[in-house]
Design an enzyme around this catalytic site. Sequence first.
Site, mmCIF file in Angstrom:
data_model
loop_
_atom_site.group_PDB
_atom_site.id
_atom_site.type_symbol
_atom_site.label_atom_id
_atom_site.label_comp_id
_atom_site.label_asym_id
_atom_site.label_seq_id
_atom_site.Cartn_x
_atom_site.Cartn_y
_atom_site.Cartn_z
ATOM 1 N N LYS A 124 2.415 1.828 -6.144
ATOM 2 C CA LYS A 124 2.002 3.223 -6.309
ATOM 3 C C LYS A 124 2.926 3.857 -7.331
ATOM 4 O O LYS A 124 4.078 3.457 -7.473
ATOM 5 C CB LYS A 124 2.130 3.977 -4.980
ATOM 6 C CG LYS A 124 1.194 5.151 -4.885
ATOM 7 C CD LYS A 124 -0.186 4.707 -4.440
ATOM 8 C CE LYS A 124 -1.205 5.794 -4.597
ATOM 9 N NZ LYS A 124 -2.468 5.440 -3.928
ATOM 10 N N ASP A 164 -5.329 8.547 -8.525
ATOM 11 C CA ASP A 164 -5.060 9.054 -7.181
ATOM 12 C C ASP A 164 -5.153 10.578 -7.319
ATOM 13 O O ASP A 164 -5.785 11.062 -8.281
ATOM 14 C CB ASP A 164 -3.671 8.595 -6.689
ATOM 15 C CG ASP A 164 -3.464 8.802 -5.192
ATOM 16 O OD1 ASP A 164 -3.964 8.001 -4.400
ATOM 17 O OD2 ASP A 164 -2.806 9.796 -4.799
HETATM 18 O O1 2IT Z 1 -5.044 5.068 -2.539
HETATM 19 C C1 2IT Z 1 -5.759 4.289 -3.204
HETATM 20 O O2 2IT Z 1 -6.209 3.257 -2.711
HETATM 21 C C2 2IT Z 1 -6.049 4.653 -4.586
HETATM 22 N N1 2IT Z 1 -5.597 5.699 -5.029
HETATM 23 C C3 2IT Z 1 -6.825 3.719 -5.466
HETATM 24 C C4 2IT Z 1 -5.967 2.616 -5.947
HETATM 25 C C5 2IT Z 1 -6.613 1.704 -6.967
HETATM 26 O O3 2IT Z 1 -5.856 0.895 -7.528
HETATM 27 O O4 2IT Z 1 -7.812 1.785 -7.205
#
Ligand code: 2IT
Length: 445
Positions: A124, A164
């Site tokens: 993240k 996100d």
């Molecule tokens: O929390 C999540 O799963 C997302 N923000 C998407 C993450 C992604 O790599 O598509």
Amino acid sequence: MNINELLANLEAKHPGEKEFLQAVKEVLISVKDVYEQHPEFEKARIIERMVEPDRIFTFRVTWVDDKGEVQNNIGYRVQFNNAIGPYKGGIRFHASVNLSILKFLGFEQTFKNALTTLPMGGAKGGSDFSPRGKSDAEIMRFCQAFILELWRNLGPDRDVPAGDIGVGGREVGYMYGMYKKLARENTGTFTGKGLSFGGSRIRPEATGFGALYFVEDMLKDLHTDIKGKTIAISGFGNVAWGAATKATELGGKVVTISGPDGYIYDPAGLDAEKIDYMLELRASGNDIVAPYADKFPGSTFFAGKKPWCQKVDIALPCATQNELNEADAKMLIENGVLMVAEVSNMGCTAEAIDTFLENGTPYAPGKAVNAGGVAVSGLEMSQDAEHLQWSAEEVDEKLHVIMHDIHENCVRYGKQDNGYINYMKGANIAGFLKVADAMMGQGII
Ligand code: 2IT
């Protein structure tokens, strides 16, 4: 496993990271029994290795605003765990972003991605940059400055970011554009890209659509379906949009949306025009939902309140972490809620979850319910790797299968003797076992 000792050690090393500790505690409680049946996990210190990110990048992001003034923000990327595949997870731009929040999100992402059955590790990233009220040019300059610092740590087989909160198609486009220019390659090292440059069909809808497929399966467990059910949704971003679209299409009646300013109650239910208007509100960049009540007579705006005080059959938190607390949970239960499915990551506080479990209210966690978003990201990686683009039907079909599998796994590991399905426990155990197995198979690294 001594959970208290593990948490105390973690707290001593990383004081004040409350969201991260909350996420870890939930998983440890869920997996304790299974962990203790595997002495080899203890010997390999699997838990201690799982709760510490592989690495964290923290960097300064300096950019110039429209007035010509120099602005500074902090950027982060937490590469949490790549036992199953390349680091994978979204980027969040919001004033509240700090390391604790990104560590909790990266930790959760690792298990969520494991649940998708696709080969993705967990990561993240983000920044305390607030997109609220920023011009398009400012957003672009910020995105470019962010990637200028981070790009060397990314790559299609290394680390693949996505969106996100505060990061949608526009921001992904700006970041990917800069990445491509610096890396001199076109390998799709971002997901959620535009359809004309390697994006996947259904990716914008995937989180919300997948969540509703999961909800349909939960309702089946209750021997009912979604037709005519009233639904409270929080938020009004991409996730809320996808959830409202699919819920409405399936015959449910979405009666709330919300923003940082309060919530809208619309007893007539959302329809296509209202859902489109939600997108307009989002695109305005003001981060408020109040204008909805002026536009659609019959609806009411409640300033500073959350939608959980309305009487509904289904509650779908779609905004942010800890947006539904113990008092909200009690109110929903008093009003006879049938089930709660988190679409936001860790949308419910630990006390709210305990309240649902004690009352026997079906509750499913974000890492299962919202996994459709990252699952379609995984499908976007596949399409980029084979230089093809699949049809919407093909992607949606695969998303459906993946969500069914996740639901089945939750039931498999979460069904109790009394018949109650603890989806949280099931999701945590299924995710944990897959990550643990992958770590065990690759030695002490
Ligand atoms: O929390 C999540 O799963 C997302 N923000 C998407 C993450 C992604 O790599 O598509």
